[in-house]
Motif scaffolding. Sequence first.
Motif, PDB file in Angstrom:
ATOM      1  N   GLU A  22      59.729 -13.143 -72.853  1.00 50.50           N
ATOM      2  CA  GLU A  22      60.277 -14.000 -73.905  1.00 50.50           C
ATOM      3  C   GLU A  22      59.601 -15.366 -73.956  1.00 50.50           C
ATOM      4  O   GLU A  22      59.505 -15.965 -75.015  1.00 50.50           O
ATOM      5  N   ARG A  23      59.166 -15.889 -72.804  1.00 46.21           N
ATOM      6  CA  ARG A  23      58.528 -17.213 -72.759  1.00 46.21           C
ATOM      7  C   ARG A  23      57.177 -17.098 -72.084  1.00 46.21           C
ATOM      8  O   ARG A  23      57.017 -16.393 -71.102  1.00 46.21           O
ATOM      9  N   THR A  24      56.206 -17.808 -72.577  1.00 51.10           N
ATOM     10  CA  THR A  24      54.884 -17.816 -71.978  1.00 51.10           C
ATOM     11  C   THR A  24      54.753 -18.984 -71.000  1.00 51.10           C
ATOM     12  O   THR A  24      55.580 -19.885 -70.993  1.00 51.10           O
ATOM     13  N   TYR A  81      61.036 -12.686 -65.191  1.00 46.99           N
ATOM     14  CA  TYR A  81      60.010 -13.203 -66.099  1.00 46.99           C
ATOM     15  C   TYR A  81      59.812 -12.273 -67.292  1.00 46.99           C
ATOM     16  O   TYR A  81      59.555 -12.730 -68.400  1.00 46.99           O
ATOM     17  N   GLN A 116      49.735 -11.905 -76.799  1.00 47.00           N
ATOM     18  CA  GLN A 116      50.760 -12.163 -77.797  1.00 47.00           C
ATOM     19  C   GLN A 116      50.529 -11.258 -78.994  1.00 47.00           C
ATOM     20  O   GLN A 116      49.391 -11.067 -79.438  1.00 47.00           O
TER      21      GLN A 116
END
Length: 76
Positions: free
Chosen positions: A9-11, A39, A63
């Motif tokens: 969900e988050r880089t 993660y 992505q």
Amino acid sequence: MRRMEFKMERTGLLKEGDILPVTEGKLPTSYYYTLGKAYAMSANYAVSERLKSREGRVIEIHQTPKGFFVTVEFEE
């Protein structure tokens, strides 16, 4: 070697080359895997596709329009 893809969900939490533990979760008819400290998370896998390794190495982070994905390689 076995490669699996995980949805993130988050880089910025991981980098290529990181070696991370994997936690297995059980559903009534399948298994899923959580990478590191939550993660990223895998898709559901049938019993016959169950992962034997408990740690893997991050190969690629990319992505797509659907979000961030992490490819992890396991020694199996």
